[in-house]
Design a protein around this motif. Structure first.
Motif, PDB file in Angstrom:
ATOM      1  N   VAL A   1       4.511  18.522 139.214  1.00 27.76           N
ATOM      2  CA  VAL A   1       3.699  18.958 140.351  1.00 27.76           C
ATOM      3  C   VAL A   1       4.645  19.537 141.405  1.00 27.76           C
ATOM      4  CG1 VAL A   1       1.975  18.296 142.054  1.00 27.76           C
ATOM      5  CG2 VAL A   1       2.075  17.092 139.867  1.00 27.76           C
ATOM      6  N   THR A   2       4.461  20.798 141.727  1.00 27.57           N
ATOM      7  CA  THR A   2       5.362  21.472 142.659  1.00 27.57           C
ATOM      8  C   THR A   2       4.984  21.116 144.105  1.00 27.57           C
ATOM      9  OG1 THR A   2       4.013  23.442 143.010  1.00 27.57           O
ATOM     10  CG2 THR A   2       5.445  23.433 141.052  1.00 27.57           C
ATOM     11  N   PRO A   3       5.877  21.369 145.044  1.00 22.21           N
ATOM     12  CA  PRO A   3       5.540  21.092 146.456  1.00 22.21           C
ATOM     13  C   PRO A   3       4.278  21.826 146.894  1.00 22.21           C
ATOM     14  CG  PRO A   3       7.882  21.529 146.242  1.00 22.21           C
ATOM     15  CD  PRO A   3       7.272  21.824 144.902  1.00 22.21           C
ATOM     16  N   GLU A   4       4.009  22.984 146.302  1.00 22.34           N
ATOM     17  CA  GLU A   4       2.811  23.756 146.667  1.00 22.34           C
ATOM     18  C   GLU A   4       1.557  23.231 145.981  1.00 22.34           C
ATOM     19  OE1 GLU A   4       5.586  25.071 145.425  1.00 22.34           O
ATOM     20  OE2 GLU A   4       6.449  26.297 147.019  1.00 22.34           O
ATOM     21  N   GLY A   5       1.719  22.240 145.091  1.00 23.49           N
ATOM     22  CA  GLY A   5       0.565  21.669 144.399  1.00 23.49           C
ATOM     23  C   GLY A   5       0.213  22.327 143.083  1.00 23.49           C
ATOM     24  N   GLN A   6       1.077  23.227 142.588  1.00 22.59           N
ATOM     25  CA  GLN A   6       0.867  23.779 141.236  1.00 22.59           C
ATOM     26  C   GLN A   6       1.261  22.719 140.214  1.00 22.59           C
ATOM     27  OE1 GLN A   6       1.283  27.555 139.535  1.00 22.59           O
ATOM     28  NE2 GLN A   6      -0.693  27.509 140.559  1.00 22.59           N
ATOM     29  N   SER A   7       0.573  22.703 139.088  1.00 26.09           N
ATOM     30  CA  SER A   7       0.854  21.651 138.113  1.00 26.09           C
ATOM     31  C   SER A   7       1.026  22.193 136.699  1.00 26.09           C
ATOM     32  CB  SER A   7      -0.262  20.609 138.145  1.00 26.09           C
ATOM     33  OG  SER A   7      -1.522  21.234 138.029  1.00 26.09           O
ATOM     34  N   LEU A   8       1.933  21.555 135.994  1.00 19.84           N
ATOM     35  CA  LEU A   8       2.226  21.869 134.596  1.00 19.84           C
ATOM     36  C   LEU A   8       2.299  20.550 133.851  1.00 19.84           C
ATOM     37  CD1 LEU A   8       3.423  23.593 132.181  1.00 19.84           C
ATOM     38  CD2 LEU A   8       5.675  23.134 133.177  1.00 19.84           C
ATOM     39  N   LEU A   9       1.454  20.409 132.838  1.00 17.76           N
ATOM     40  CA  LEU A   9       1.520  19.219 131.987  1.00 17.76           C
ATOM     41  C   LEU A   9       2.116  19.630 130.651  1.00 17.76           C
ATOM     42  CD1 LEU A   9       0.592  16.172 131.592  1.00 17.76           C
ATOM     43  CD2 LEU A   9      -1.375  17.146 130.379  1.00 17.76           C
ATOM     44  N   ILE A  10       3.211  18.993 130.254  1.00 17.11           N
ATOM     45  CA  ILE A  10       3.778  19.264 128.939  1.00 17.11           C
ATOM     46  C   ILE A  10       3.282  18.172 127.986  1.00 17.11           C
ATOM     47  CG2 ILE A  10       5.879  19.513 127.574  1.00 17.11           C
ATOM     48  CD1 ILE A  10       7.270  20.701 129.939  1.00 17.11           C
ATOM     49  N   ASP A  11       2.376  18.578 127.104  1.00 15.38           N
ATOM     50  CA  ASP A  11       1.797  17.733 126.049  1.00 15.38           C
ATOM     51  C   ASP A  11       0.808  16.690 126.584  1.00 15.38           C
ATOM     52  OD1 ASP A  11       2.954  19.121 123.945  1.00 15.38           O
ATOM     53  OD2 ASP A  11       4.773  17.905 123.992  1.00 15.38           O
ATOM     54  N   THR A  12      -0.042  16.242 125.642  1.00  8.67           N
ATOM     55  CA  THR A  12      -1.220  15.466 126.054  1.00  8.67           C
ATOM     56  C   THR A  12      -1.347  14.113 125.361  1.00  8.67           C
ATOM     57  OG1 THR A  12      -2.570  16.512 124.317  1.00  8.67           O
ATOM     58  CG2 THR A  12      -2.513  17.617 126.469  1.00  8.67           C
ATOM     59  N   GLY A  13      -0.315  13.682 124.626  1.00 12.18           N
ATOM     60  CA  GLY A  13      -0.395  12.383 123.959  1.00 12.18           C
ATOM     61  C   GLY A  13      -1.362  12.385 122.778  1.00 12.18           C
TER      62      GLY A  13
ATOM     63  N   ALA B   1      -2.403  12.409 137.604  1.00  8.90           N
ATOM     64  CA  ALA B   1      -2.826  13.607 138.335  1.00  8.90           C
ATOM     65  C   ALA B   1      -3.448  13.220 139.676  1.00  8.90           C
ATOM     66  CB  ALA B   1      -3.818  14.412 137.492  1.00  8.90           C
ATOM     67  N   LYS B   2      -4.273  12.174 139.666  1.00  9.68           N
ATOM     68  CA  LYS B   2      -4.917  11.726 140.920  1.00  9.68           C
ATOM     69  C   LYS B   2      -3.869  11.230 141.906  1.00  9.68           C
ATOM     70  CE  LYS B   2      -9.637  10.938 139.645  1.00  9.68           C
ATOM     71  NZ  LYS B   2     -10.485  10.066 138.840  1.00  9.68           N
ATOM     72  N   LYS B   3      -2.898  10.469 141.399  1.00  7.95           N
ATOM     73  CA  LYS B   3      -1.814   9.997 142.282  1.00  7.95           C
ATOM     74  C   LYS B   3      -1.121  11.169 142.957  1.00  7.95           C
ATOM     75  CE  LYS B   3      -0.290   5.519 140.663  1.00  7.95           C
ATOM     76  NZ  LYS B   3      -1.153   5.305 139.488  1.00  7.95           N
ATOM     77  N   ALA B   4      -1.014  12.280 142.197  1.00  7.98           N
ATOM     78  CA  ALA B   4      -0.336  13.471 142.725  1.00  7.98           C
ATOM     79  C   ALA B   4      -1.273  14.321 143.583  1.00  7.98           C
ATOM     80  CB  ALA B   4       0.208  14.303 141.564  1.00  7.98           C
ATOM     81  N   GLY B   5      -2.519  13.885 143.739  1.00 10.28           N
ATOM     82  CA  GLY B   5      -3.468  14.611 144.578  1.00 10.28           C
ATOM     83  C   GLY B   5      -4.088  15.816 143.897  1.00 10.28           C
ATOM     84  N   LEU B   6      -4.077  15.839 142.561  1.00  6.81           N
ATOM     85  CA  LEU B   6      -4.615  16.993 141.835  1.00  6.81           C
ATOM     86  C   LEU B   6      -6.069  16.756 141.453  1.00  6.81           C
ATOM     87  CD1 LEU B   6      -1.710  17.583 139.259  1.00  6.81           C
ATOM     88  CD2 LEU B   6      -2.025  18.744 141.454  1.00  6.81           C
ATOM     89  N   SER B   7      -6.856  17.838 141.472  1.00  5.30           N
ATOM     90  CA  SER B   7      -8.211  17.764 140.934  1.00  5.30           C
ATOM     91  C   SER B   7      -8.329  18.636 139.689  1.00  5.30           C
ATOM     92  CB  SER B   7      -9.234  18.206 141.982  1.00  5.30           C
ATOM     93  OG  SER B   7      -8.893  19.496 142.455  1.00  5.30           O
ATOM     94  N   LYS B   8      -7.254  19.380 139.367  1.00  3.31           N
ATOM     95  CA  LYS B   8      -7.201  20.142 138.121  1.00  3.31           C
ATOM     96  C   LYS B   8      -5.739  20.256 137.708  1.00  3.31           C
ATOM     97  CE  LYS B   8      -7.166  24.724 137.966  1.00  3.31           C
ATOM     98  NZ  LYS B   8      -7.334  26.187 138.158  1.00  3.31           N
ATOM     99  N   ILE B   9      -5.518  20.589 136.448  1.00  5.31           N
ATOM    100  CA  ILE B   9      -4.157  20.855 135.988  1.00  5.31           C
ATOM    101  C   ILE B   9      -4.077  22.358 135.708  1.00  5.31           C
ATOM    102  CG2 ILE B   9      -2.438  20.392 134.202  1.00  5.31           C
ATOM    103  CD1 ILE B   9      -3.663  17.586 133.916  1.00  5.31           C
ATOM    104  N   ASP B  10      -3.148  23.026 136.380  1.00  2.45           N
ATOM    105  CA  ASP B  10      -3.096  24.491 136.266  1.00  2.45           C
ATOM    106  C   ASP B  10      -2.694  24.949 134.868  1.00  2.45           C
ATOM    107  OD1 ASP B  10      -3.749  25.171 139.015  1.00  2.45           O
ATOM    108  OD2 ASP B  10      -1.854  24.216 139.517  1.00  2.45           O
ATOM    109  N   PHE B  11      -1.669  24.318 134.311  1.00  2.16           N
ATOM    110  CA  PHE B  11      -1.185  24.724 132.987  1.00  2.16           C
ATOM    111  C   PHE B  11      -0.934  23.490 132.122  1.00  2.16           C
ATOM    112  CE2 PHE B  11       0.122  28.010 135.953  1.00  2.16           C
ATOM    113  CZ  PHE B  11      -0.301  29.163 135.313  1.00  2.16           C
TER     114      PHE B  11
END
Ligand SMILES: [Zn+2]
Length: 365
Positions: free
Chosen positions: A64-76, A92-102
């Motif tokens: 999760v970047t300072p600007e709030g962009q997100s990248l998830l590598i792999d999904t388990g 993701a919620k801990k990081a304040g995200l409501s979606k994952i960009d990539f």
């Protein structure tokens, strides 16, 4: 309808969130287009945050970047009543995200791609990134993971990007360069790399791996002064091609240990080439964490600490890090995670959610 972008197109297009931001600006009628990245309202010194989600011997790493962009590598993994998707969404919620960009899929083995449908049902995804077709169709589990992913792309209007070696992924706030994809590898040294690698002559040669592991989509992620390497499950033979006889990668600060710390990867030539300061291993209690790999990583000359998502049963006392560096000890499964915070000046902090403590690493001199 699915959208598949060629690599060259990826390089030219702006990321979806950037487009939507521009859309918002247009609606407001404010001419912010010329402002540089640094003038956006991000508190100074806000770190890149990286969650190492415990998916019990699979991989799932959320940037999760300072600007709030997100990248998830792999999904388990799939199954387990959505356990891995729940853990990813909790991070993701801990990081304040409501979606994952990539969502980047390194390869189609079940411990990396199997969790895609459950995750997609629980949180919106901007786009998927992968290496192209499944190259291991005879492996039933792998083919099922691939087919479920393809079905989702075609029926859910999900965007898909196929990444090639040399591509810079369209993620704002960090630089993610592809160094391996679909069996192809970086051909020219990255800036700062290119020296001869003396460990090549003493590293055992191994047969060509024919599985999806060798197709892993690997990236070098740069944020400020820090370089982070994630090669997915890239195997020993491919590692040698990547760093021998010339070290094309150069040193990194953080190594997301390949292949869960299994002995099919993590050869001495790779570790000599990248010489990480911190290594973080996404092993399970009974998956990865091979004693021989643990020794190779631990003996890497610049290594300060090797963090582990689990105590490795196979490693026993002699081949495991001290307890404070392990997120999950033997006993009931509580799914503890590790979080790495990366400041642009090169400061690193690793938080262990089990111990609720953080270890601080000052910038290298
Ligand atoms: Zn794996």
């Amino acid at each position: 309808m699915s959208q598949t972008f060629s690599a060259s197109f990826v390089l030219k297009r702006r990321a979806p969130s950037a487009l939507s931001r521009l859309g918002v600006v247009a609606i407001l009628g404010i001419a912010f287009f010329a402002l540089p990245e640094s003038s956006r309202a991000v508190p100074p010194g806000k770190p890149l945050e990286i969650y190492f989600v415990d998916v019990e011997g699979g991989q799932s790493t959320l940037f999760v970047t300072p600007e709030g962009q997100s990248l998830l590598i792999d999904t388990g993994w799939p199954g387990n009543a959505g356990r891995d998707a729940d853990r990813i969404v909790a991070a993701a919620k801990k990081a304040g995200l409501s979606k994952i960009d990539f969502v980047l899929l390194t390869h189609y083995h079940i411990d990396h791609t199997g969790g895609v449908p459950q995750l997609f049902a629980k949180i919106p995804v901007g786009a998927f990134i992968d290496h192209g077709p499944n190259r291991e169709p005879d492996n039933r589990e792998t083919e099922q993971s691939w087919e479920a992913y393809q079905k989702l792309i075609s029926t859910q209007n999900a965007k898909r990007i196929i990444a090639k070696v040399g591509d810079i992924l369209p993620i704002e706030g960090l630089r993610a360069e592809v160094v391996s994809s679909d069996g192809a590898l970086l051909q020219k040294p990255l800036p700062g790399a290119g020296a001869e690698n003396p460990a090549c002559s003493t590293t055992e040669k191994r047969p060509t791996d024919q599985t999806e592991n060798a197709r892993s989509l690997g990236t070098i992620i740069t944020f400020g002064k820090i370089r982070i390497l994630d090669l997915g499950d890239l195997t020993w033979d491919k590692e040698l091609e990547l760093v021998c006889p010339i070290n094309k990668l150069g040193p990194v600060d953080v190594f997301i240990v390949s292949h869960h710390g299994w002995l099919q990867s993590n050869g001495p030539a790779l570790l000599a080439a990248i010489s990480p300061r911190i290594a973080i291993m996404d092993n399970g209690a009974t998956k990865g964490g091979s004693p021989s790999s643990w020794d190779i990583i631990k003996n890497s000359p610049r290594l300060v600490d090797l963090w582990q998502l689990h105590f490795s049963n196979e490693g026993s006392a002699a081949h495991n890090s001290p307890d404070p560096f392990i997120a999950n000890l033997p006993g009931p499964d509580t799914g503890n995670y590790l979080k790495l915070s990366v400041a642009a000046d090169g400061t690193l902090d690793v938080f262990n959610s089990r111990t609720q403590t953080t270890k601080h690493y000052p910038p290298r001199q």
